[in-house]
Design a protein around this motif. Structure first.
Motif: not given
Length: 503
Positions: A242-250, A253-256, A322-326
């Protein structure tokens, strides 16, 4: 084979992936100016192949998603406690190894809190906190953590990896191996049978699902080939979603999703990031590599070579979070994401590693050798080229073709097939939106509901993100390997703004 011959073969294999990837990209561009009709026909065939491949991967994604969701509320602990195999529940012990380097205290705290909350007897869990000597405050931080959680588990062992040991490079594998050797000494001193020890090597931000160890224990007990199998959870990057830029979420999540797809391709599935295996097996293969970056996948290939091809990875039905890299800000996050994906793409080094280590192994069939080598080559070349071709080269050729009057029907067909590709991607985007809902934790109270609009809209930037932070880092890694300019191990920075409640 002499050492010099092995080095020559290894060097040759290091050049192959990058050479092929660049030949495909440059070849298409040059071919268009020499023979545009031939280029258009080639691209039509290539894009049609990817239409089929995208539908195939979508099917695997849905199958893997159903497999995981169907076991979401399964009582794994009751199952492994009550069913009898040649191994019993009471015999088995878990070692959970956290490799730590520059992670903030709150990140490691949250990981240990989630470990404390698992539905599994804590007197069967030995925690190992593996720090680095080069990190000045590591000893103080880890000792504080040990004191905080020392009564929560069977034991908490602290190891500090010294700098510049002979034969090592700065990498996670070197720290994990140093720690594993200390673990072996501890187990022997305390009369543990290492045949009954399962080790899980986790990144510092890994928060296991509450059913992780019960599920892992059951499959270890039930698997007759348990000492020739690694156990791989699904990595879900959502701790700080919830606290990272949209492109990082994409991207994450693509890696998942990619791991979900790979989990259904049993012949190709290898260990990635956090994983578990028999400690006995780890000792037999001499631990993780200490002089290579891709330790998580290379441990699989070390086992594959050691046991003459009789080694596999089993996909567990439960995840780890795990964490999204930010980074510090938007642009720093782009840099962090790029470097992390380039490090993952550096897994292409497994092509040279496997090739040089199986070439003289007469116990592995020639067919199996060729198949595994081609699998690695295909995945990395596709990774480095497909998004660039689909998102950049093909549209550029279609624009330029407007100035070419002859044989326009061919380019019309190319344009049509290219639109089919994007329609397929739209279908996959809608599928991704549906599937991703299962992986998003509850919204914190301090986050606006409007963020869900961003969660939907973010998927429509995939075509461009796939190239910029997918194919280009992979091509970068392959190019560096061609010229022996490998990047140093990149420890992804961790940043936590609030305490997550998804575990």
């Amino acid at each position: 084979m002499t050492g010099a011959q092995k080095m020559k073969i290894e060097r040759f294999l290091e050049i192959i992936p990058g050479s092929i990837s660049w030949s495909i990209i440059i070849g298409i561009i040059i071919s268009f100016f020499i023979n545009p009709i031939f280029t258009a026909i080639f691209l039509i065939i290539y894009l049609m192949y990817w239409v089929l491949r995208l539908f195939y991967m979508s099917t695997l994604l849905m199958m893997a998603h159903h497999r995981m969701i169907s076991k979401k509320n399964f009582n794994w602990r009751a199952l492994c406690e009550n069913i009898k195999f040649d191994k019993t529940f009471d015999e088995l012990v878990h070692v959970v190894l956290y490799t730590i380097y520059k992670e903030p205290k709150e990140v490691i705290m949250e990981s240990l809190e989630s470990l404390k909350a698992v539905d599994y007897p804590k007197n069967k869990i030995i925690v190992v906190l593996a720090g680095e000597d080069k990190e000045e405050k590591a000893c103080i931080l880890i000792e504080e953590l040990r004191k905080t959680f020392e009564l929560c588990f069977k034991e908490i062992i602290v190891t500090i990896h010294p700098q510049k040991l002979e034969g090592e490079i700065p990498c996670k594998g070197a720290n994990a191996t140093y720690s594993a050797i200390r673990i072996k000494e501890y187990l022997e001193e305390n009369k543990y049978n290492i045949d009954n020890v399962i080790i899980s090597c986790f990144d510092a931000d890994t928060c296991p699902d509450k059913n992780y160890f019960a599920c892992l224990t059951y499959h270890f007990m039930a698997n007759p080939n348990r000492y020739r199998t690694s156990f791989q959870p699904l990595p879900i990057y959502s701790n700080n979603i919830y606290t990272v830029p949209a492109f990082a979420r994409v991207i994450e999540m693509g890696s998942t999703f990619w791991q979900l797809i790979e989990s259904m391709r049993y012949e190709k599935f290898v260990t990635f990031s956090s994983h578990s295996m028999s400690f006995k097996t780890l000792v037999e293969v001499d631990y993780w590599p200490v002089n290579l970056i891709s330790d998580d996948s290379l441990i699989f290939w070390k086992c594959f070579v050691k046991f003459d091809g009789n080694y596999s990875t089993y996909s567990l039905e439960v995840p780890v979070y795990m964490d999204i890299a930010v980074g510090k800000n938007f642009f720093h996050t782009i840099s962090v994401q790029y470097k992390q994906k380039r490090r993952w793409a550096w897994g292409v080094e497994t092509f040279a590693f496997l090739g040089t280590n199986i070439i003289n192994n007469k116990n592995i069939s020639l067919f199996l050798k060729i198949r595994k080598m081609l699998q690695i080559l295909d995945s990395h070349i596709s990774w480095a080229t497909w998004a660039i071709i689909v998102s950049f080269i093909t549209p550029a050729i279609l624009i330029w073709s407007q100035f070419i009057q002859k044989e326009s029907l061919i380019f019309f067909n190319l344009s049509y097939i290219n639109s089919v590709i994007f329609n397929c991607m739209t279908f996959i985007l809608l599928l991704s939106i549906i599937v991703s809902r299962e992986f998003v934790p509850p919204k914190p109270k301090n986050i606006s509901r409007l963020i869900y609009i961003s969660f939907v809209a973010q998927w429509f930037i995939i075509p461009f993100i796939s190239a910029a932070l997918g194919s280009i880092p992979a091509l970068d890694a392959q190019t560096r390997m061609m010229f022996k300019k490998g990047p140093e191990f990149y420890a992804t920075p961790k940043k936590r703004v609030y305490t997550n409640n998804n575990v």
